[in-house]
Scaffold this motif. Structure first.
Motif, PDB file in Angstrom:
ATOM      1  N   THR A   1      24.646-113.061   3.017  1.00  0.00           N
ATOM      2  CA  THR A   1      24.913-111.720   2.471  1.00  0.00           C
ATOM      3  C   THR A   1      24.029-110.681   3.160  1.00  0.00           C
ATOM      4  O   THR A   1      23.125-111.017   3.912  1.00  0.00           O
ATOM      5  N   LYS A   2      24.308-109.398   2.859  1.00  0.00           N
ATOM      6  CA  LYS A   2      23.544-108.306   3.457  1.00  0.00           C
ATOM      7  C   LYS A   2      22.127-108.258   2.869  1.00  0.00           C
ATOM      8  O   LYS A   2      21.788-109.024   1.966  1.00  0.00           O
ATOM      9  N   LEU A   3      21.316-107.311   3.363  1.00  0.00           N
ATOM     10  CA  LEU A   3      19.894-107.284   2.982  1.00  0.00           C
ATOM     11  C   LEU A   3      19.661-106.852   1.525  1.00  0.00           C
ATOM     12  O   LEU A   3      18.771-107.364   0.861  1.00  0.00           O
ATOM     13  N   PHE A   4      20.474-105.899   1.031  1.00  0.00           N
ATOM     14  CA  PHE A   4      20.214-105.375  -0.322  1.00  0.00           C
ATOM     15  C   PHE A   4      21.402-105.462  -1.275  1.00  0.00           C
ATOM     16  O   PHE A   4      21.393-104.869  -2.343  1.00  0.00           O
ATOM     17  N   CYS A   5      22.471-106.146  -0.858  1.00  0.00           N
ATOM     18  CA  CYS A   5      23.613-106.293  -1.759  1.00  0.00           C
ATOM     19  C   CYS A   5      24.289-107.621  -1.489  1.00  0.00           C
ATOM     20  O   CYS A   5      23.883-108.360  -0.597  1.00  0.00           O
ATOM     21  N   SER A   6      25.356-107.932  -2.249  1.00  0.00           N
ATOM     22  CA  SER A   6      25.981-109.248  -2.078  1.00  0.00           C
ATOM     23  C   SER A   6      27.221-109.194  -1.188  1.00  0.00           C
ATOM     24  O   SER A   6      28.007-110.138  -1.176  1.00  0.00           O
ATOM     25  N   CYS A   7      27.391-108.108  -0.436  1.00  0.00           N
ATOM     26  CA  CYS A   7      28.495-108.075   0.532  1.00  0.00           C
ATOM     27  C   CYS A   7      28.275-109.176   1.563  1.00  0.00           C
ATOM     28  O   CYS A   7      27.144-109.433   1.960  1.00  0.00           O
ATOM     29  N   PRO A   8      29.367-109.838   2.013  1.00  0.00           N
ATOM     30  CA  PRO A   8      29.198-110.899   3.002  1.00  0.00           C
ATOM     31  C   PRO A   8      28.656-110.366   4.327  1.00  0.00           C
ATOM     32  O   PRO A   8      28.995-109.253   4.737  1.00  0.00           O
TER      33      PRO A   8
ATOM     34  N   VAL B   1      34.209-104.288   4.316  1.00  0.00           N
ATOM     35  CA  VAL B   1      33.130-105.146   3.815  1.00  0.00           C
ATOM     36  C   VAL B   1      31.990-104.230   3.348  1.00  0.00           C
ATOM     37  O   VAL B   1      30.904-104.233   3.919  1.00  0.00           O
ATOM     38  N   VAL B   2      32.275-103.440   2.335  1.00  0.00           N
ATOM     39  CA  VAL B   2      31.282-102.470   1.860  1.00  0.00           C
ATOM     40  C   VAL B   2      31.304-102.397   0.335  1.00  0.00           C
ATOM     41  O   VAL B   2      32.295-102.775  -0.294  1.00  0.00           O
ATOM     42  N   CYS B   3      30.171-101.942  -0.253  1.00  0.00           N
ATOM     43  CA  CYS B   3      30.103-101.748  -1.691  1.00  0.00           C
ATOM     44  C   CYS B   3      29.261-100.492  -1.947  1.00  0.00           C
ATOM     45  O   CYS B   3      28.674 -99.952  -1.006  1.00  0.00           O
ATOM     46  N   PRO B   4      29.182-100.022  -3.168  1.00  0.00           N
ATOM     47  CA  PRO B   4      28.387 -98.809  -3.432  1.00  0.00           C
ATOM     48  C   PRO B   4      26.946 -98.915  -2.947  1.00  0.00           C
ATOM     49  O   PRO B   4      26.378 -97.937  -2.459  1.00  0.00           O
ATOM     50  N   THR B   5      26.354-100.124  -3.018  1.00  0.00           N
ATOM     51  CA  THR B   5      24.951-100.245  -2.611  1.00  0.00           C
ATOM     52  C   THR B   5      24.778-100.070  -1.111  1.00  0.00           C
ATOM     53  O   THR B   5      23.919 -99.295  -0.665  1.00  0.00           O
ATOM     54  N   CYS B   6      25.588-100.772  -0.292  1.00  0.00           N
ATOM     55  CA  CYS B   6      25.353-100.638   1.143  1.00  0.00           C
ATOM     56  C   CYS B   6      25.856 -99.298   1.673  1.00  0.00           C
ATOM     57  O   CYS B   6      25.491 -98.877   2.762  1.00  0.00           O
ATOM     58  N   LEU B   7      26.666 -98.618   0.875  1.00  0.00           N
ATOM     59  CA  LEU B   7      27.045 -97.250   1.251  1.00  0.00           C
ATOM     60  C   LEU B   7      26.067 -96.239   0.666  1.00  0.00           C
ATOM     61  O   LEU B   7      26.123 -95.056   0.993  1.00  0.00           O
TER      62      LEU B   7
HETATM   63 ZN   LIG Z   1      27.335-103.999   0.062  1.00  0.00          ZN
END
Ligand SMILES: [Zn+2]
Length: 483
Positions: A23-30, A41-47
């Motif tokens: 997963t990414k550094l600060f969220c659970s996106c693959p 492959v994005v979520c509110p946290t990585c954005l």
């Molecule tokens: Zn994310």
């Protein structure tokens, strides 16, 4: 001022994605974003959307500590994340979570073999940060009519490894990066074969000029070219009596030139402040020593083992270990055919040359350890000549077909039958009486006669046996002449 432009100082900032994470550094996106449709492959946290909170990936810290230890760094007990503020389209939230004065590792070094000696390249720091998104241009950055942004990469764990400015030439830079890459691959932290997994910024200054930063060199391989270009550009400016002013440039891979991005006046002054959504991290003694205990074998230790266990010399061991995949290939081959010296020569002298010519690497060619093991076996049993061995390796690289199958299909085998070689030698002597006469007078012409036999058999005659027979016949002729 006569020595103007001669001495070169290079410092590198290497960005390596931690490709071992799921997963990414600060969220659970693959973390597996390659080949996916842009911005999927994005979520509110990585954005960095309002209200979202980062949660630190513990495995990323473990991997970073592993790298810092492998680079002989000290690990400060306390590490803190900061917001690095800048306005740029690759980061929607206008800041990047990075590390500032409390990185994961400080004050390390890597030893690199340069011109037969050992050079130590100091490592200033190793820190973790999130990768920004990717800007996509149409053609080159200069000519593109628009810029597209793909945020799939935003938030991927990135390790930044910064060297002291002690590198003296583009070649040294390449050797350093090769070593760094081999270390990261032995650790299993970063896979350099993935597009964009390893990128670099380079600072370069030559005596008499200001420091130039070349940003975003897209792979370790391009660094040497970008640096060589910069040295020529800066030296010719100085030679023309102009000055080299401090600026940031971009390596344009399409045109193979550097181009100005911004001059000193416009240079950004990042404002850093502690990331309020992440607490400082205490790295305990137990945490660090458990990572230390689980460290895999690193390139330097592997090189020493290759020398000791397989009887290779330092150069041979160094070449094999320079790439993890090459060292693995070697060890697998030796497991299949236990003649370490023979296998080493086949790989270093023959296989690597064939791969180089074709612009392939050991992992993307069709050649497998089984192929090299078969060729080594055929040579050991004197069933093929060196020339044929090269031919078989070339076929393996191109088609993946097995040496023993090729031998069967093409009827290629070393001719060791003594009667047959004798007949072949007789035939050549009959067909080339002038050469025979010359050989009687001059030993050197004997090799020419051996060559004629080899040609007659398309290289299949056993060279040692052929030489023996040719020499014997020439000596007989000499005796009959003398009496
Ligand atoms: Zn994310």
């Amino acid at each position: 001022m006569e020595r103007l432009g001669l001495s070169v100082k290079i410092g590198l900032e290497c960005h390596c994605q931690v490709t071992s994470l799921k997963t990414k550094l600060f969220c659970s996106c693959p973390s597996d974003y390659r080949g996916k449709a842009p911005n999927t492959v994005v979520c509110p946290t990585c954005l960095g959307l309002p209200g979202s909170l980062p949660v630190l990936n513990r495995r990323a810290v473990e991997e970073a500590v592993k790298v810092a230890l492998a680079l002989n760094c000290e690990i400060p007990r306390r590490t803190i994340f900061y917001r690095k503020n800048y306005y740029y389209p690759d980061m929607v939230k206008n800041f990047q979570i990075s590390q500032y004065d409390y990185p994961i590792g400080v004050g390390g070094k890597i030893s690199v073999k340069v011109n037969g000696g050992v050079k130590e390249v100091g490592i200033k720091r190793v820190h973790l940060e999130e990768d920004p998104g990717k800007l996509v241009y149409k053609g080159s950055i200069e000519e593109s009519p628009y810029t597209l942004v793909d945020y799939n990469r935003a938030g991927i764990a990135l390790l930044e490894i910064v060297t002291e400015p002690v590198i003296k030439s583009p070649r040294e830079a390449r050797l350093f990066l090769q070593k760094l890459q081999s270390i990261l691959e032995h650790l299993g932290v970063s896979d350099s074969s993935l597009e964009g997994a390893m990128r670099c910024d380079a600072n370069i200054s030559i005596a008499g000029g200001a420091r130039i930063e070349v940003k975003n060199i897209s792979s370790f391989k391009e660094v040497e070219k970008a640096l060589a270009y910069e040295i020529i550009r800066q030296r010719s400016l100085l030679r023309m009596g102009r000055t080299v002013e401090r600026e940031t440039r971009h390596w344009d891979e399409v045109r193979q030139v550097t181009a100005s991005l911004r001059t000193k006046e416009e240079e950004m002054d990042y404002r850093y402040f502690p990331e309020p959504d992440l607490v400082p991290i205490e790295l305990t003694e137990e945490f660090i020593s458990s990572i230390k205990k689980a460290m895999p074998e690193l390139p330097d230790a592997r090189r020493e083992r290759f020398m000791k266990v397989y009887g290779l010399n330092e150069y041979e061991a160094e070449v094999l270990v320079s790439e993890k995949s090459l060292a693995d290939f070697y060890e697998e081959t030796v497991k299949l055919h236990n003649n370490p010296g023979r296998v080493c020569h086949l790989i270093i002298d023959d296989l690597l040359g064939i791969l180089n010519l074709k612009g392939l690497s050991i992992s993307n060619s069709k050649a497998k350890p089984e192929h090299v093991a078969q060729v080594a076996g055929l040579l050991d049993n004197e069933l093929i000549s060196i020339k044929m061995a090269k031919y078989l390796l070339k076929k393996a690289v191109e088609t993946g077909s097995y040496p023993e199958d090729i031998l069967k299909a093409e009827g290629l085998k070393v001719i060791t039958d003594k009667k047959r070689i004798e007949n072949l030698v007789n035939q050549v002597f009959k067909e080339h009486p002038e050469d025979v006469e010359a050989a009687v007078k001059d030993d050197k012409v004997i090799h020419h006669l051996v060559g004629l036999v080899m040609k007659l058999t398309r290289g299949q005659a056993d060279p040692a046996l052929t030489y023996e027979y040719v020499k014997r016949r020439v000596n007989q002729l000499r005796k009959t002449k003398a009496t």
